[in-house]
Design a protein around this motif. Structure first.
Motif, mmCIF file in Angstrom:
data_model
loop_
_atom_site.group_PDB
_atom_site.id
_atom_site.type_symbol
_atom_site.label_atom_id
_atom_site.label_comp_id
_atom_site.label_asym_id
_atom_site.label_seq_id
_atom_site.Cartn_x
_atom_site.Cartn_y
_atom_site.Cartn_z
ATOM 1 N N ASP A 219 -21.737 -17.828 44.173
ATOM 2 C CA ASP A 219 -20.885 -18.873 44.739
ATOM 3 C C ASP A 219 -21.515 -20.240 44.502
ATOM 4 O OD1 ASP A 219 -18.961 -17.069 45.737
ATOM 5 O OD2 ASP A 219 -20.301 -16.596 47.412
ATOM 6 N N VAL A 220 -20.888 -21.009 43.609
ATOM 7 C CA VAL A 220 -21.444 -22.324 43.238
ATOM 8 C C VAL A 220 -20.310 -23.344 43.218
ATOM 9 C CG1 VAL A 220 -23.270 -21.219 41.867
ATOM 10 C CG2 VAL A 220 -21.160 -21.920 40.742
ATOM 11 N N LEU A 221 -20.662 -24.600 43.175
ATOM 12 C CA LEU A 221 -19.627 -25.643 43.100
ATOM 13 C C LEU A 221 -18.962 -25.613 41.729
ATOM 14 C CD1 LEU A 221 -21.597 -28.677 44.632
ATOM 15 C CD2 LEU A 221 -19.800 -27.327 45.757
ATOM 16 N N CYS A 222 -17.662 -25.913 41.689
ATOM 17 C CA CYS A 222 -16.944 -26.015 40.417
ATOM 18 C C CYS A 222 -17.017 -27.471 39.931
ATOM 19 C CB CYS A 222 -15.486 -25.593 40.594
ATOM 20 S SG CYS A 222 -14.523 -25.834 39.086
ATOM 21 N N PRO A 223 -17.694 -27.687 38.796
ATOM 22 C CA PRO A 223 -17.832 -29.062 38.283
ATOM 23 C C PRO A 223 -16.543 -29.624 37.707
ATOM 24 C CG PRO A 223 -19.573 -27.629 37.421
ATOM 25 C CD PRO A 223 -18.532 -26.743 38.038
ATOM 26 N N ALA A 224 -15.509 -28.791 37.615
ATOM 27 C CA ALA A 224 -14.274 -29.255 36.975
ATOM 28 C C ALA A 224 -13.256 -29.775 37.987
ATOM 29 C CB ALA A 224 -13.672 -28.125 36.146
ATOM 30 N N GLU A 265 -10.428 -23.946 34.320
ATOM 31 C CA GLU A 265 -10.727 -25.396 34.362
ATOM 32 C C GLU A 265 -12.131 -25.687 33.833
ATOM 33 O OE1 GLU A 265 -9.289 -27.160 38.359
ATOM 34 O OE2 GLU A 265 -9.178 -24.996 38.551
ATOM 35 N N CYS A 266 -13.085 -24.824 34.186
ATOM 36 C CA CYS A 266 -14.459 -25.013 33.690
ATOM 37 C C CYS A 266 -14.492 -24.833 32.174
ATOM 38 C CB CYS A 266 -15.417 -24.033 34.356
ATOM 39 S SG CYS A 266 -15.879 -24.514 36.038
ATOM 40 N N ASN A 267 -13.816 -23.804 31.685
ATOM 41 C CA ASN A 267 -13.804 -23.573 30.227
ATOM 42 C C ASN A 267 -13.174 -24.753 29.495
ATOM 43 O OD1 ASN A 267 -14.790 -20.774 29.173
ATOM 44 N ND2 ASN A 267 -13.941 -20.444 31.219
ATOM 45 N N TYR A 268 -12.098 -25.263 30.056
ATOM 46 C CA TYR A 268 -11.411 -26.399 29.418
ATOM 47 C C TYR A 268 -12.360 -27.612 29.356
ATOM 48 C CZ TYR A 268 -8.214 -30.181 28.487
ATOM 49 O OH TYR A 268 -7.626 -31.279 27.920
ATOM 50 N N LEU A 269 -13.008 -27.894 30.485
ATOM 51 C CA LEU A 269 -13.891 -29.068 30.543
ATOM 52 C C LEU A 269 -15.086 -28.920 29.598
ATOM 53 C CD1 LEU A 269 -14.531 -31.779 31.951
ATOM 54 C CD2 LEU A 269 -15.753 -30.475 33.698
ATOM 55 N N LYS A 270 -15.638 -27.730 29.567
ATOM 56 C CA LYS A 270 -16.817 -27.486 28.703
ATOM 57 C C LYS A 270 -16.441 -27.742 27.236
ATOM 58 C CE LYS A 270 -19.963 -23.678 27.448
ATOM 59 N NZ LYS A 270 -19.375 -22.816 26.428
ATOM 60 N N THR A 271 -15.292 -27.221 26.825
ATOM 61 C CA THR A 271 -14.865 -27.405 25.433
ATOM 62 C C THR A 271 -14.537 -28.870 25.169
ATOM 63 O OG1 THR A 271 -13.914 -25.208 25.575
ATOM 64 C CG2 THR A 271 -13.253 -26.525 23.678
ATOM 65 N N LYS A 276 -22.447 -27.108 24.603
ATOM 66 C CA LYS A 276 -22.715 -25.921 23.792
ATOM 67 C C LYS A 276 -23.060 -24.672 24.608
ATOM 68 C CE LYS A 276 -25.664 -28.248 20.959
ATOM 69 N NZ LYS A 276 -25.359 -29.663 21.269
ATOM 70 N N SER A 277 -23.381 -24.849 25.856
ATOM 71 C CA SER A 277 -23.796 -23.685 26.660
ATOM 72 C C SER A 277 -23.444 -23.964 28.122
ATOM 73 C CB SER A 277 -25.308 -23.488 26.543
ATOM 74 O OG SER A 277 -25.948 -24.640 27.082
ATOM 75 N N TRP A 278 -23.557 -22.910 28.941
ATOM 76 C CA TRP A 278 -23.309 -23.121 30.371
ATOM 77 C C TRP A 278 -24.449 -23.920 30.997
ATOM 78 C CZ3 TRP A 278 -18.602 -22.943 31.823
ATOM 79 C CH2 TRP A 278 -17.707 -22.126 31.140
ATOM 80 N N ALA A 279 -25.622 -23.855 30.364
ATOM 81 C CA ALA A 279 -26.738 -24.696 30.856
ATOM 82 C C ALA A 279 -26.384 -26.171 30.636
ATOM 83 C CB ALA A 279 -28.024 -24.332 30.141
ATOM 84 N N GLU A 280 -25.811 -26.464 29.480
ATOM 85 C CA GLU A 280 -25.392 -27.859 29.238
ATOM 86 C C GLU A 280 -24.243 -28.234 30.171
ATOM 87 O OE1 GLU A 280 -24.746 -29.100 25.221
ATOM 88 O OE2 GLU A 280 -26.802 -28.587 24.628
ATOM 89 N N TYR A 281 -23.407 -27.253 30.449
ATOM 90 C CA TYR A 281 -22.291 -27.515 31.372
ATOM 91 C C TYR A 281 -22.829 -27.853 32.773
ATOM 92 C CZ TYR A 281 -17.922 -26.894 33.929
ATOM 93 O OH TYR A 281 -16.826 -27.098 34.725
#
Ligand code: ACM
Ligand code: ZN
Length: 468
Positions: A219-224, A265-271, A276-281
């Motif tokens: 359970d983490v915050l959604c950055p999107a 939403e997270c996938n959209y924002l990352k792209t 390049k990675s979830w660490a970068e996200y």
């Protein structure tokens, strides 16, 4: 003359003064901010400091001299610290401490010339910061229904927030001892308590429960979500009203990306951001908060987990605690500031069998591969006590003392010293701390030579492997 941390220069004249001379203190702007000169001669005790804080440090040194001689020796001590950041951390989220208990620890830390109290105030298992904007944080997020740490079950509700008045009291108590208070609002992981009030800040938006046992949680915050920043920013604003100092800790440790990976939403924002990675996200999120703090004139501190993504904003100070130091070394070598808290030396919630006083003293705050410029980017060291398994005042004190004396020595002085000599040199600082009523770990536990016992490994495994 026995003084810990060992001063930079001691001129001891082996002559003793009959009467106690008067004390004179002055600011000498030719000295560095934390540098002082303490001169004891028959006419006067003269203290010159680069600042009021430095004068305070001279007085702490004088206490150790007074504790060891009946008649004061003529001497001149010129002294300044190796690192500007010398810290201890208390986790008040897993288990809380009374304000009076925290003050007792702070009072002892001041004798050691530590200058920073890192206060870990938010966690999966409890929220401790009183909020005027979001009153449910003070009730729902602050109280877990039961506790299940380490397989010990307690069915009574636990926890409350520290009121603003209490936190201000700690800030002013620290200020009197020249200790800055750096609060930690740990995010985007370790946020279950916050999310129990604001499930809409998570990817799934479902009900999220405050946690009752140790661990790392998905359970983490959604950055999107815009609302995430709206709430976080408002909470930061409230924190900044209480804690006036330049550093502000925003966590960044142990953040699983599982929910982000499943979130459209997270996938959209990352792209969209070309990450390049979830660490970068994760660092897209960290960097947004780092910028928000920068606008308020604050420098963010983040745990070194956040350095896995190469895009961490270099304005942040990186706090190293685990894993291969490469990312931290690269960060320092390329201009980022770092704090060192290697868990196998400086996590004082570990048993002495694993992390003995001898081992703490042996730590050299430098990594292989660190350039001279990189080394200059180490701003200091910090020793945390995490409290999943530390519930009472006496245990907290025993886990800090005497190990924090060795860490404080390393933070202040680059003079290497053998363990046997250290034990002799620290006897007066030890006495001064004991005189304050602090409980030390039993001497028989101080000197273990290596990590070896099944008991020790059990604790190690428990915390750092099984919980993952
Ligand atoms: C940490 O020990 N999770 C920073
Ligand atoms: Zn999401």
């Amino acid at each position: 003359m026995k003084i810990i941390p060992i001063p930079s220069k001691v001129d001891f004249k082996n002559k003793f003064i009959e009467n106690i001379p008067g004390e004179k203190c002055e600011i000498n702007t030719a000295l560095e901010n934390e540098e002082y000169i303490l001169s004891i001669n028959p006419e006067e005790i003269k203290i010159e400091g680069g600042s009021e804080r430095a004068v305070f440090y001279a007085k702490q040194t004088l206490k150790q001299i007074e504790a060891q001689y009946d008649k004061l020796p003529e001497c001149k001590i010129q002294d300044k610290p190796r690192f500007p950041y010398r810290a201890f951390m208390i986790d008040s989220a897993r288990h809380m401490q009374e304000i009076s208990e925290i003050k007792e620890i702070i009072d002892a830390m001041a004798l050691l010339k530590l200058n920073t109290f890192h206060w870990h105030l938010t966690e999966d298992q409890g929220w401790r910061f009183e909020s005027s904007n979001y009153p449910l944080l003070n009730t729902k997020a602050a109280v877990r229904p039961r506790s299940d740490f380490g397989g010990e079950n307690d069915s009574s509700p636990y926890g409350r927030v520290y009121t603003k008045e209490e936190m201000k009291e700690i800030v002013s108590y620290c200020a009197e001892r020249y200790i800055d208070v750096i609060p930690e609002f740990d995010m985007p992981g370790h946020t279950s308590a916050l999310l129990s009030v604001f499930p809409e800040l998570s990817c799934k938006r479902d009900e999220i429960k405050i946690k009752t046992r140790q661990g790392i949680y998905d359970d983490v915050l959604c950055p999107a979500k815009d609302k995430t920043y709206e709430v976080v920013d408002k909470i930061i604003d409230e924190f900044c009203e209480i804690f006036p100092y330049g550093y502000y800790h925003i966590g960044g440790d142990e953040t699983p990306s599982k929910q982000w990976e499943d979130c459209p939403e997270c996938n959209y924002l990352k792209t969209a951001c070309g990450l390049k990675s979830w660490a970068e996200y994760q660092n897209y999120f960290m960097n947004t908060i780092i910028e928000y703090l920068a606008q308020k004139g604050k420098t963010a501190i983040v745990w070194n987990d956040a350095a896995k993504g190469a895009n961490l904003d270099k304005r942040a100070v990186l706090q190293y605690w685990k894993e291969v130091p490469k990312n931290t070394v690269d960060y320092a070598n390329s201009g980022g500031k770092v704090i060192l808290s290697p868990f196998s030396y400086y996590y004082f919630d570990y048993y002495y069998e694993i992390t003995s006083l001898r081992r703490v003293l042996s730590y050299k705050p430098k990594f292989k591969g660190m350039s001279d410029d990189g080394y200059k980017n180490i701003i200091g060291i910090e020793a945390p006590v995490w409290t999943e398994y530390i519930r009472d005042k006496e245990t907290m004190q025993r886990y800090f003392f005497p190990r924090i004396i060795a860490a404080a020595h390393t933070a202040w002085s680059d003079k290497g010293i053998s363990y046997e000599r250290f034990l002799k040199e620290m006897q007066y600082i030890e006495k001064l701390i004991r005189d304050k009523g602090i409980t030390f770990e039993d001497k028989s536990e101080w000197g273990y030579k290596r990590i070896s016992t099944p008991h020790g490994w059990l604790r190690f495994t428990h915390d750092h492997l099984l919980k993952k």
